[in-house]
Design an enzyme around this catalytic site. Structure first.
Site, mmCIF file in Angstrom:
data_model
loop_
_atom_site.group_PDB
_atom_site.id
_atom_site.type_symbol
_atom_site.label_atom_id
_atom_site.label_comp_id
_atom_site.label_asym_id
_atom_site.label_seq_id
_atom_site.Cartn_x
_atom_site.Cartn_y
_atom_site.Cartn_z
ATOM 1 N N CYS A 176 4.184 -5.855 2.130
ATOM 2 C CA CYS A 176 3.209 -6.634 1.370
ATOM 3 C C CYS A 176 3.898 -7.686 0.509
ATOM 4 O O CYS A 176 3.426 -8.825 0.384
ATOM 5 C CB CYS A 176 2.351 -5.713 0.508
ATOM 6 S SG CYS A 176 3.298 -4.662 -0.627
ATOM 7 N N ASN A 228 1.482 5.681 -3.145
ATOM 8 C CA ASN A 228 1.329 7.098 -2.830
ATOM 9 C C ASN A 228 2.667 7.803 -2.642
ATOM 10 O O ASN A 228 2.736 9.025 -2.613
ATOM 11 C CB ASN A 228 0.486 7.243 -1.555
ATOM 12 C CG ASN A 228 -0.269 8.555 -1.511
ATOM 13 O OD1 ASN A 228 -0.743 9.033 -2.538
ATOM 14 N ND2 ASN A 228 -0.383 9.136 -0.332
ATOM 15 N N GLY A 261 13.041 -4.323 -0.455
ATOM 16 C CA GLY A 261 13.714 -4.945 0.680
ATOM 17 C C GLY A 261 13.157 -6.320 1.005
ATOM 18 O O GLY A 261 13.552 -6.945 1.990
#
Length: 481
Positions: free
Chosen positions: A289, A320, A348
């Site tokens: 994302c 989560n 990353g």
């Protein structure tokens, strides 16, 4: 008549026009597979108030609201044309028409602007392409919502199955309930019923088979009538080519990963490098994302100013993967309570830039802090540019990029002076430039980029799937007629 009376009368008139737009938009979508947009925002299945609010967004172009009285003539003109599958932007039509000095009527201008989607130029309506979701967590359920929403015309992508591990009694009922209600993204727009005997969830008429399996090798998708499907793996369990190849079972043609791919797996950011996907490529990744949030504006800045080096700091909502309360975790710091702490962690995204944007030679570093909000993050992109510029120039450039460039579906722009993270829940863009926070000093620019790391990213995933399946229809008009 008082000012208040004038304002209310004006509102009621616009409300009536917006109400009359709904059946026209719906008919174009159902019968001709045409998606009507307003500055990249879909008007399909939208309420009267939502249509009016979307028009209000146009204040960012000329400082004043775009009225439905201005766009309605273009919508009516579209209904008279022999249109093929396409996306047509009423906002762009109205903007370009105002700048056109040839004296054309609305009907003449519209016909010319969308000529590529009419008559002999029409592309054929695609047969529905089967899609399978492997995993049904946060991203899986949002992608499911999007696929079901986009199935309204009866063409394009068709969600056929969900693969999950068995969860005990009433498993399918509970999974359907999680699809129906979401604490962050609200209620599912439509109806959901469950056929427990046939292990099927029926959402807005779409029958979705729930398949229970602990491993990809346990499933033969052809047994469920699934053919040449695109499988979306949103578990993140397998991230290299060897692992993801396990999904290439009977009935599955391509695999799309909703996490950064490893090794030689292509990392795709729609809008930036999706056109590099080889037709015979069977395995690809949609990156992360955060990569999707920073790569489009990074490309935009490099295209215009050149980027010599950069650093991205992401302030990211908790996920989560973290613990609600302090408990053991294999990673450092992530075992500490997510709702109670800011947690320094790695990202990353910076290293992934090289895969998605190989022409960018500038070194990009990155770090991340998880914070106690459940959704919406912000990336702070600090860039050294190849030339000096001003805040006003960068501000206007990024605004124009968000409105008229090929990256307008990825980059949004907000001038709201009191914007905060929750305002961007449900954004369909990969990132949103916060104009008020923008800082420029000579050859240094600092961009603040909001992004819904759940829904905005899911939209990017679906765009990639549409592209590889051949159902990503062209958008009209172009930025110039």
């Amino acid at each position: 008549m008082t000012v208040n009376d004038d304002s209310f009368t004006n509102w009621k008139n616009r409300e009536e026009i917006a109400e009359s737009m709904i059946p026209l938009i719906g008919k174009l979508h159902r019968e001709q597979d045409v998606t009507v947009l307003l500055h990249s925002r879909s008007l399909v299945n939208k309420s009267v108030v939502s249509i009016l609010k979307t028009h209000r967004f146009a204040r960012q172009i000329a400082g004043e609201e775009l009225s439905v009285t201005e766009t309605m003539p273009f919508l009516k003109a579209l209904t008279t044309l022999d249109l093929g599958p396409s996306q047509i932007d009423l906002g762009m039509l109205a903007t370009l028409y105002q700048a056109d000095e040839r004296g054309l009527s609305v009907e003449e201008f519209t016909a010319e602007a969308v000529a590529g989607a009419t008559g002999a130029n029409k592309i054929d309506r695609r047969e529905p392409r089967d899609v399978v979701l492997y995993g049904f967590g946060r991203i899986g359920r949002l992608v499911a919502r999007l696929l079901i929403e986009k199935a309204g015309s009866g063409n394009g992508l068709r969600l056929r199955a969900i693969v999950v591990r068995g969860g005990g009694a009433q498993d399918i009922v509970k999974r359907a309930s999680l699809l129906r209600r979401d604490s962050i993204h609200g209620q599912f727009q439509g109806t959901i019923t469950v056929d427990e005997d046939n292990s099927t969830i029926i959402a807005n008429g779409n029958a979705v088979k729930v398949i229970y399996a602990d491993d990809p090798s346990q499933v033969d998708y052809t047994e469920y009538g699934i053919r040449d499907a695109i499988l979306i793996d949103n578990t993140g369990k397998w991230r290299d080519r060897a692992g993801l190849s396990e999904h290439l079972r009977p009935g599955i043609e391509k695999v799309v990963l909703t996490a950064p791919g490893k090794g030689d797996v292509p990392n795709i950011v729609h809008g930036v490098n999706h056109d590099t996907i080889k037709p015979d490529e069977q395995i690809l990744s949609c990156a992360s994302c955060t990569t999707n949030a920073i790569v489009p504006p990074l490309k935009a800045m490099d295209d215009e100013y050149g980027v010599l080096r950069g650093h991205v700091e992401t302030v990211h909502s908790f996920t989560n993967d973290q613990n609600l309360l302090d408990n053991y975790h294999k990673a450092e710091r992530r075992g500490r309570s997510a709702p109670l702490n800011m947690v320094i962690t790695e990202t990353g995204a910076a290293s992934a830039v090289a895969k998605a944007l190989p022409d960018l030679k500038a070194p990009i570093s990155g770090s991340s802090i998880r914070v106690p909000v459940p959704d919406v993050s912000i990336a702070i992109l600090n860039l050294q540019l190849a030339r000096e510029t001003t805040r006003e120039e960068v501000h206007d450039y990024l605004r124009d990029v968000s409105l008229t460039s090929p990256l307008k579906r990825q980059i949004d722009f907000t001038t709201a002076p009191d914007a905060v993270s929750s305002d961007f829940i449900g954004s369909r863009h990969a990132s949103i430039v916060d104009a008020g926070a923008l800082k420029v000093d000579g050859d240094n620019a600092i961009l603040y980029l909001w992004y819904d790391n759940e829904f905005g990213y899911s939209c990017q995933v679906v765009r990639v799937v549409q592209y590889v399946s051949g159902v990503e229809y062209p958008t009209y008009p172009a930025t110039a007629v």
